[in-house]
Design an enzyme around this catalytic site. Structure first.
Site, PDB file in Angstrom:
ATOM      1  N   HIS A  85     -16.467  14.008   4.218  1.00 50.57           N
ATOM      2  CA  HIS A  85     -15.065  13.113   3.849  1.00 50.57           C
ATOM      3  C   HIS A  85     -15.535  11.800   4.976  1.00 50.57           C
ATOM      4  O   HIS A  85     -16.008  12.056   6.061  1.00 50.57           O
ATOM      5  CB  HIS A  85     -13.944  13.764   4.596  1.00 50.57           C
ATOM      6  CG  HIS A  85     -12.623  12.962   4.640  1.00 50.57           C
ATOM      7  ND1 HIS A  85     -11.648  13.212   3.711  1.00 50.57           N
ATOM      8  CD2 HIS A  85     -12.382  11.809   5.262  1.00 50.57           C
ATOM      9  CE1 HIS A  85     -10.777  12.412   3.995  1.00 50.57           C
ATOM     10  NE2 HIS A  85     -11.032  11.548   4.694  1.00 50.57           N
TER      11      HIS A  85
ATOM     12  N   GLU B  42     -13.610   8.012   5.823  1.00 49.78           N
ATOM     13  CA  GLU B  42     -12.423   7.475   5.650  1.00 49.78           C
ATOM     14  C   GLU B  42     -12.531   6.204   6.521  1.00 49.78           C
ATOM     15  O   GLU B  42     -12.550   6.530   7.826  1.00 49.78           O
ATOM     16  CB  GLU B  42     -11.232   8.416   5.860  1.00 49.78           C
ATOM     17  CG  GLU B  42      -9.985   7.445   5.419  1.00 49.78           C
ATOM     18  CD  GLU B  42      -8.718   8.435   5.157  1.00 49.78           C
ATOM     19  OE1 GLU B  42      -7.537   7.841   5.044  1.00 49.78           O
ATOM     20  OE2 GLU B  42      -9.037   9.735   5.093  1.00 49.78           O
TER      21      GLU B  42
END
Length: 322
Positions: free
Chosen positions: A297, A299
């Site tokens: 991930h 972000e």
């Protein structure tokens, strides 16, 4: 607006104080970076609530909220309705996942402040602002049970929830078989929170993984891990209900997350190493952060990059990168 940003940045540095990175585990000598240790490993995905606080889903089936130093992480929610703590808490045994749960995709509805969860075993769920045992919303689509839910995103205009089922055959604990057999039964789906109906948009995907909507909601992207590409499914306009290849990667993509500018960050892995790849809204390459541990991930929050991983025991943050 300026005062709001001041509050946000104060909140952020309050989070990170006293958590300087350890170079051996997050080796980026030319970047200003931090680690936020967590006592349960494998923070797969990260989500931010209506106040900007980060949450992660971890290996033992729980979702934690970061309260900042010195308070650390607090348990927020679980996905298994009858989760035996003696078996589940702190476990990293994949064979326990069907009873403990494994929350993968996380996304807050910033209108209701509810957290939507794609759990690999318990389906699509949501937790209210106070957390607790998450409510099950859907466990099948068009008569086919979910086997391996993975990514999730929400259309802020319509409230529709888009999510992926990696395989119609293999569960997460047997994910290697989905890769070795060339399985192409992954699905991209849409959940309507008003009618409670689930619509299958595609059912022929190669290890369907992360999902991200465009800024104006005219298309949705889904990463195909084994195909090493990002598929674009058009939702509106003359190309509605058709697909094309948005971007072809060198390695295997995991989650994909849109930033406030409409650009996308992709977690990519190859040969035991990870990188963060930035693309524009047209699928053009913009930037890359290389030399990471395997990543799941990436972000962007303001000028910082938050990094999740299925191997680390911390959440990484690269400061002032953007």
């Amino acid at each position: 607006m300026k005062s709001a940003l001041v509050i946000i940045f104060f909140f952020f540095f309050f989070f990170l104080s006293a958590h300087q990175a350890q170079g051996a585990s997050f080796s980026l000598p030319n970047l200003n970076h931090h680690e936020i240790p967590i006592h349960v490993p494998q923070p797969e995905s990260i989500a931010f609530d209506c106040n900007g606080a980060p949450y992660v889903g971890v290996a033992d089936g729980r979702i934690f909220k970061w309260l900042g130093h010195p308070f650390g992480w607090r348990e927020f929610a679980v996905t298994s309705p009858n989760r035996p703590r003696g078996v589940c808490d702190l476990t990293t045994n994949k064979d326990n996942e069907p009873i403990c749960g494994r929350p993968l995709g996380l996304k807050f509805d910033l209108t209701t402040c509810e957290l939507y969860i794609a759990d690999a075993y318990f389906g699509l769920l949501k937790a209210g602002p106070n957390g607790g045992v998450a409510q099950i919303l859907a466990t099948s689509a068009e008569g086919v049970p979910f086997r391996f839910l993975n990514g999730v995103d929400i259309d802020r205009q319509s409230g529709m929830v888009y999510f992926t089922d990696t395989s119609a055959i293999y569960q997460r604990r047997n994910w290697e078989l989905s890769v070795s057999t060339g399985d192409k039964t992954g699905r991209l789906m849409r959940y309507d929170p008003w009618t409670k109906n689930v619509t299958v948009l595609r059912d022929d995907l190669s290890f369907a993984n992360g999902v991200a909507l465009s800024k104006d909601g005219d298309f949705v992207l889904v990463t195909q891990t084994t195909a090493k590409n990002i598929l674009r499914y058009w939702l509106r306009g003359p190309r509605a209900n058709t697909v094309d290849i948005f971007f072809q990667l060198q390695g295997a993509p995991d989650n994909i997350i849109r930033n406030i500018n409409g650009e996308f960050w992709v977690a990519e892995n190859s040969a035991g190493k990870g990188k963060a790849v930035k693309l524009d809204a047209q699928g053009n390459f913009l930037d890359v952060v290389d030399g990471l541990n395997p990543v799941s991930h990436v972000e962007q929050r303001y000028r910082n990059l938050w990094i999740g991983s299925v191997v680390n025991n911390f959440v990484g943050v690269i400061l002032n990168f953007v």
